[in-house]
Design a protein around this motif. Structure first.
Motif, PDB file in Angstrom:
ATOM      1  N   HIS A   1      -9.809  -3.465   3.303  1.00  0.00           N
ATOM      2  CA  HIS A   1      -8.586  -3.376   3.461  1.00  0.00           C
ATOM      3  C   HIS A   1      -7.693  -3.934   2.443  1.00  0.00           C
ATOM      4  CE1 HIS A   1      -5.180  -4.611   6.489  1.00  0.00           C
ATOM      5  NE2 HIS A   1      -4.743  -3.434   5.628  1.00  0.00           N
ATOM      6  N   LEU A   2      -6.737  -3.109   1.791  1.00  0.00           N
ATOM      7  CA  LEU A   2      -5.910  -3.704   0.679  1.00  0.00           C
ATOM      8  C   LEU A   2      -4.548  -3.385   1.151  1.00  0.00           C
ATOM      9  CD1 LEU A   2      -8.213  -1.525  -0.643  1.00  0.00           C
ATOM     10  CD2 LEU A   2      -7.261  -2.674  -2.598  1.00  0.00           C
ATOM     11  N   ILE A   3      -3.704  -4.457   0.871  1.00  0.00           N
ATOM     12  CA  ILE A   3      -2.162  -4.573   1.320  1.00  0.00           C
ATOM     13  C   ILE A   3      -1.443  -5.107   0.073  1.00  0.00           C
ATOM     14  CG2 ILE A   3      -0.294  -5.666   2.365  1.00  0.00           C
ATOM     15  CD1 ILE A   3      -1.755  -5.660   4.825  1.00  0.00           C
ATOM     16  N   HIS A   4      -0.309  -4.105  -0.162  1.00  0.00           N
ATOM     17  CA  HIS A   4       0.434  -4.667  -1.234  1.00  0.00           C
ATOM     18  C   HIS A   4       1.396  -5.682  -0.960  1.00  0.00           C
ATOM     19  CE1 HIS A   4       2.146  -1.624   1.423  1.00  0.00           C
ATOM     20  NE2 HIS A   4       3.539  -1.886   0.867  1.00  0.00           N
ATOM     21  N   GLN A   5       1.567  -6.712  -1.757  1.00  0.00           N
ATOM     22  CA  GLN A   5       2.329  -7.823  -1.712  1.00  0.00           C
ATOM     23  C   GLN A   5       3.831  -7.595  -1.457  1.00  0.00           C
ATOM     24  OE1 GLN A   5       2.761 -10.829  -5.112  1.00  0.00           O
ATOM     25  NE2 GLN A   5       2.468 -12.279  -3.745  1.00  0.00           N
ATOM     26  N   GLU A   6       4.199  -6.551  -2.203  1.00  0.00           N
ATOM     27  CA  GLU A   6       5.632  -6.328  -2.023  1.00  0.00           C
ATOM     28  C   GLU A   6       5.978  -5.965  -0.346  1.00  0.00           C
ATOM     29  OE1 GLU A   6       3.945  -5.049  -5.951  1.00  0.00           O
ATOM     30  OE2 GLU A   6       3.179  -4.819  -4.030  1.00  0.00           O
ATOM     31  N   LEU A   7       5.124  -5.402   0.321  1.00  0.00           N
ATOM     32  CA  LEU A   7       5.359  -5.401   2.022  1.00  0.00           C
ATOM     33  C   LEU A   7       5.812  -6.627   2.458  1.00  0.00           C
ATOM     34  CD1 LEU A   7       5.275  -3.766   4.582  1.00  0.00           C
ATOM     35  CD2 LEU A   7       3.014  -4.575   4.825  1.00  0.00           C
ATOM     36  N   PHE A   8       5.216  -7.955   1.972  1.00  0.00           N
ATOM     37  CA  PHE A   8       5.588  -9.068   2.234  1.00  0.00           C
ATOM     38  C   PHE A   8       6.933  -9.381   2.057  1.00  0.00           C
ATOM     39  CE2 PHE A   8       0.718 -10.431   1.912  1.00  0.00           C
ATOM     40  CZ  PHE A   8       0.370  -9.718   2.771  1.00  0.00           C
ATOM     41  N   TYR A   9       7.352  -8.958   0.869  1.00  0.00           N
ATOM     42  CA  TYR A   9       8.796  -9.375   0.358  1.00  0.00           C
ATOM     43  C   TYR A   9       9.813  -8.481   1.154  1.00  0.00           C
ATOM     44  CZ  TYR A   9       6.444 -11.458  -3.793  1.00  0.00           C
ATOM     45  OH  TYR A   9       5.770 -12.098  -4.876  1.00  0.00           O
ATOM     46  N   ASP A  10       9.238  -7.442   1.567  1.00  0.00           N
ATOM     47  CA  ASP A  10      10.322  -6.470   2.141  1.00  0.00           C
ATOM     48  C   ASP A  10      10.586  -6.913   3.756  1.00  0.00           C
ATOM     49  OD1 ASP A  10      10.459  -4.549   0.193  1.00  0.00           O
ATOM     50  OD2 ASP A  10       9.048  -3.183   1.007  1.00  0.00           O
TER      51      ASP A  10
ATOM     52  N   ILE B   1     -13.388   1.136  -5.468  1.00  0.00           N
ATOM     53  CA  ILE B   1     -13.313   1.216  -4.344  1.00  0.00           C
ATOM     54  C   ILE B   1     -12.770   2.764  -4.062  1.00  0.00           C
ATOM     55  CG2 ILE B   1     -11.744   0.694  -2.286  1.00  0.00           C
ATOM     56  CD1 ILE B   1     -11.873  -2.089  -3.230  1.00  0.00           C
ATOM     57  N   GLN B   2     -13.091   3.531  -3.266  1.00  0.00           N
ATOM     58  CA  GLN B   2     -12.826   4.882  -2.960  1.00  0.00           C
ATOM     59  C   GLN B   2     -11.608   4.671  -1.725  1.00  0.00           C
ATOM     60  OE1 GLN B   2     -15.600   7.997  -2.152  1.00  0.00           O
ATOM     61  NE2 GLN B   2     -13.895   9.389  -2.154  1.00  0.00           N
ATOM     62  N   VAL B   3     -10.299   5.240  -2.037  1.00  0.00           N
ATOM     63  CA  VAL B   3      -9.365   5.326  -0.919  1.00  0.00           C
ATOM     64  C   VAL B   3      -9.646   6.194  -0.074  1.00  0.00           C
ATOM     65  CG1 VAL B   3      -7.121   5.249  -0.534  1.00  0.00           C
ATOM     66  CG2 VAL B   3      -7.688   4.088  -2.451  1.00  0.00           C
ATOM     67  N   THR B   4      -9.860   5.752   1.314  1.00  0.00           N
ATOM     68  CA  THR B   4     -10.010   6.896   2.484  1.00  0.00           C
ATOM     69  C   THR B   4      -8.899   7.327   3.166  1.00  0.00           C
ATOM     70  OG1 THR B   4     -10.751   4.931   3.817  1.00  0.00           O
ATOM     71  CG2 THR B   4     -12.632   6.114   2.528  1.00  0.00           C
ATOM     72  N   GLY B   5      -8.012   6.165   3.449  1.00  0.00           N
ATOM     73  CA  GLY B   5      -6.735   6.500   4.083  1.00  0.00           C
ATOM     74  C   GLY B   5      -5.934   5.185   4.633  1.00  0.00           C
TER      75      GLY B   5
ATOM     76  N   ALA C   1       1.125  -0.663   6.533  1.00  0.00           N
ATOM     77  CA  ALA C   1       0.266  -1.980   6.578  1.00  0.00           C
ATOM     78  C   ALA C   1      -0.864  -1.734   5.829  1.00  0.00           C
ATOM     79  CB  ALA C   1      -0.072  -2.230   8.217  1.00  0.00           C
ATOM     80  N   GLY C   2      -0.958  -0.822   4.844  1.00  0.00           N
ATOM     81  CA  GLY C   2      -2.036  -1.031   3.941  1.00  0.00           C
ATOM     82  C   GLY C   2      -2.813   0.113   4.093  1.00  0.00           C
ATOM     83  N   ILE C   3      -4.096   0.211   2.996  1.00  0.00           N
ATOM     84  CA  ILE C   3      -4.701   1.192   2.996  1.00  0.00           C
ATOM     85  C   ILE C   3      -6.274   0.622   2.984  1.00  0.00           C
ATOM     86  CG2 ILE C   3      -3.512   2.537   1.417  1.00  0.00           C
ATOM     87  CD1 ILE C   3      -5.354   1.905  -1.166  1.00  0.00           C
ATOM     88  N   MET C   4      -7.200   1.880   3.658  1.00  0.00           N
ATOM     89  CA  MET C   4      -8.526   1.249   3.643  1.00  0.00           C
ATOM     90  C   MET C   4      -9.282   2.304   2.502  1.00  0.00           C
ATOM     91  SD  MET C   4      -7.956  -0.373   6.327  1.00  0.00           S
ATOM     92  CE  MET C   4      -9.539  -0.991   6.931  1.00  0.00           C
ATOM     93  N   GLY C   5     -10.419   1.566   2.332  1.00  0.00           N
ATOM     94  CA  GLY C   5     -11.558   2.200   1.254  1.00  0.00           C
ATOM     95  C   GLY C   5     -12.990   1.881   1.466  1.00  0.00           C
ATOM     96  N   ILE C   6     -13.890   2.566   0.712  1.00  0.00           N
ATOM     97  CA  ILE C   6     -15.255   2.273   0.675  1.00  0.00           C
ATOM     98  C   ILE C   6     -15.594   1.961  -0.487  1.00  0.00           C
ATOM     99  CG2 ILE C   6     -15.737   3.790   2.785  1.00  0.00           C
ATOM    100  CD1 ILE C   6     -16.734   5.807   0.696  1.00  0.00           C
ATOM    101  N   VAL C   7     -16.654   1.074  -0.615  1.00  0.00           N
ATOM    102  CA  VAL C   7     -17.028   0.489  -1.747  1.00  0.00           C
ATOM    103  C   VAL C   7     -18.223   1.592  -2.611  1.00  0.00           C
ATOM    104  CG1 VAL C   7     -18.256  -1.456  -3.189  1.00  0.00           C
ATOM    105  CG2 VAL C   7     -16.924  -1.953  -1.125  1.00  0.00           C
TER     106      VAL C   7
ATOM    107  N   LEU D   1      -2.469  10.427   2.201  1.00  0.00           N
ATOM    108  CA  LEU D   1      -3.267   9.521   2.796  1.00  0.00           C
ATOM    109  C   LEU D   1      -3.081   9.741   4.316  1.00  0.00           C
ATOM    110  CD1 LEU D   1      -2.803   6.112   0.977  1.00  0.00           C
ATOM    111  CD2 LEU D   1      -4.790   7.567   1.041  1.00  0.00           C
ATOM    112  N   GLU D   2      -4.019   9.677   5.236  1.00  0.00           N
ATOM    113  CA  GLU D   2      -3.872   9.863   6.700  1.00  0.00           C
ATOM    114  C   GLU D   2      -4.485   8.318   7.177  1.00  0.00           C
ATOM    115  OE1 GLU D   2      -5.663  13.603   7.907  1.00  0.00           O
ATOM    116  OE2 GLU D   2      -4.216  14.626   6.565  1.00  0.00           O
ATOM    117  N   LYS D   3      -4.193   8.365   8.521  1.00  0.00           N
ATOM    118  CA  LYS D   3      -4.790   7.284   9.339  1.00  0.00           C
ATOM    119  C   LYS D   3      -6.305   7.260   9.451  1.00  0.00           C
ATOM    120  CE  LYS D   3      -4.157   8.727  13.968  1.00  0.00           C
ATOM    121  NZ  LYS D   3      -3.872   8.238  15.294  1.00  0.00           N
TER     122      LYS D   3
END
Length: 180
Positions: free
Chosen positions: A62-71, A111-115, A147-153, A177-179
């Motif tokens: 699970h990855l989240i952009h720090q910019e969300l925290f600033y927002d 990491i391959q982004v899945t959604g 709330a971020g993106i998900m991926g597989i290794v 991207l979809e959920k």
């Protein structure tokens, strides 16, 4: 080319909502974050296990952009790892990446982004009202999940603060991207 930086890495061996910051994490090919409760070939998120424990784990990282925290900082105080992410990033617009984007991180990890992460009630349990704050709507009324993106290794390796992230977009046509 989309480029960014790893700000923080986190993991948790339990199914707690927040994860603990670490100096580094190890990504295992086809598994996820070594020592994290959500690592595995098949799904590990409890609600998804209840539906079908044999479905593939498209949410290994699970990855989240720090910019969300600033927002959100005028209403909420959020530190890296507290929203359950394994990797907190900066400088790369994760939410705009298409499905199947490859994120090259550090020396060898891919990491391959899945959604998109689909936020659940636990986010409100963490801080009241936060679920609504990480959801929005576009001009057409479509739901936007922030709330971020998900991926597989795809390739394992060590990931640590300060590592570079380079996004390799998939061939056209891009799928939004979809959920997952």
């Amino acid at each position: 080319m989309h480029k960014g930086t790893v700000i923080s890495v986190s993991k948790s061996s339990s199914h707690s909502f927040s994860k603990h910051s670490s100096a580094s994490i190890t990504l295992l090919k086809g598994i996820g974050v070594d020592g994290d409760a959500h690592a595995g070939v098949t799904v590990k998120h409890r609600s998804r296990v209840a539906q079908n424990p044999h479905q593939p784990n498209l949410r290994q990282v699970h990855l989240i952009h720090q910019e969300l925290f600033y927002d959100l900082q005028d209403r909420y105080h959020i530190e890296p790892g507290e929203l359950g992410e394994n990797i907190t990033t900066s400088g790369i617009d994760l939410l705009s990446l298409p499905t199947d984007t490859l994120l090259h991180i550090g020396d060898s990890a891919i990491i391959q982004v899945t959604g998109l992460r689909n936020p659940c009630q636990q986010i409100n349990d963490f801080q009241s009202g936060l679920m609504q704050a990480v959801l929005d709507h576009d001009e057409q009324g479509n739901l936007i999940r922030k709330a971020g993106i998900m991926g597989i290794v795809l390739e394992g390796g060590t990931v640590q603060n300060g590592d570079r992230i380079i996004a390799e977009l998939p061939s056209l046509p891009h799928r939004p991207l979809e959920k997952v």
